[in-house]
Design an enzyme around this catalytic site. Sequence first.
Site, short mmCIF file in Angstrom:
data_model
loop_
_atom_site.label_atom_id
_atom_site.label_comp_id
_atom_site.label_asym_id
_atom_site.label_seq_id
_atom_site.Cartn_x
_atom_site.Cartn_y
_atom_site.Cartn_z
N ARG A 14 57.20 39.42 84.85
CA ARG A 14 56.42 40.48 84.17
C ARG A 14 56.70 41.84 84.54
NH1 ARG A 14 56.84 37.14 81.46
NH2 ARG A 14 55.25 35.46 80.43
N CYS A 15 56.21 42.76 83.76
CA CYS A 15 56.68 44.24 83.91
C CYS A 15 56.00 44.62 85.26
CB CYS A 15 55.94 45.10 82.61
SG CYS A 15 55.94 46.74 83.00
N PRO A 16 56.79 45.51 86.10
CA PRO A 16 57.82 46.26 85.80
C PRO A 16 59.21 45.38 86.27
CG PRO A 16 56.94 47.01 87.80
CD PRO A 16 55.90 45.83 87.22
N ASP A 41 58.90 38.14 78.53
CA ASP A 41 57.85 39.27 78.69
C ASP A 41 57.72 40.10 77.39
OD1 ASP A 41 56.09 41.26 79.38
OD2 ASP A 41 57.11 41.86 80.98
N SER A 43 56.42 42.74 76.87
CA SER A 43 56.76 44.26 77.11
C SER A 43 58.05 44.66 77.29
CB SER A 43 55.91 44.65 78.54
OG SER A 43 56.59 44.04 79.51
#
Length: 78
Positions: A14-16, A41, A43
């Site tokens: 997941r981000c980042p 993800d 994002s």
Amino acid sequence: MKKINIMLNLIGLRCPEPIMIIRKNIRKIKKNETILVLSDDPSTKRDIPHFCNFMEHQLIECLTSIKPYRYLLKKGIY
């Protein structure tokens, strides 16, 4: 399909983390070489195009209709 120099399986991250790993690996390749990124993800739909634009890399292909999402990036000048 174009020649792929590096394939990154970023599923589950997941981000980042995806952008950090892409950035680390894109430094290892030469200009005009490619990286295939697999991610789930949501994002990354926003982050990878922004990253490519900001760092002057080319987003050759972006398939985000089904998971895993697939992005083909070509290293630019940085």
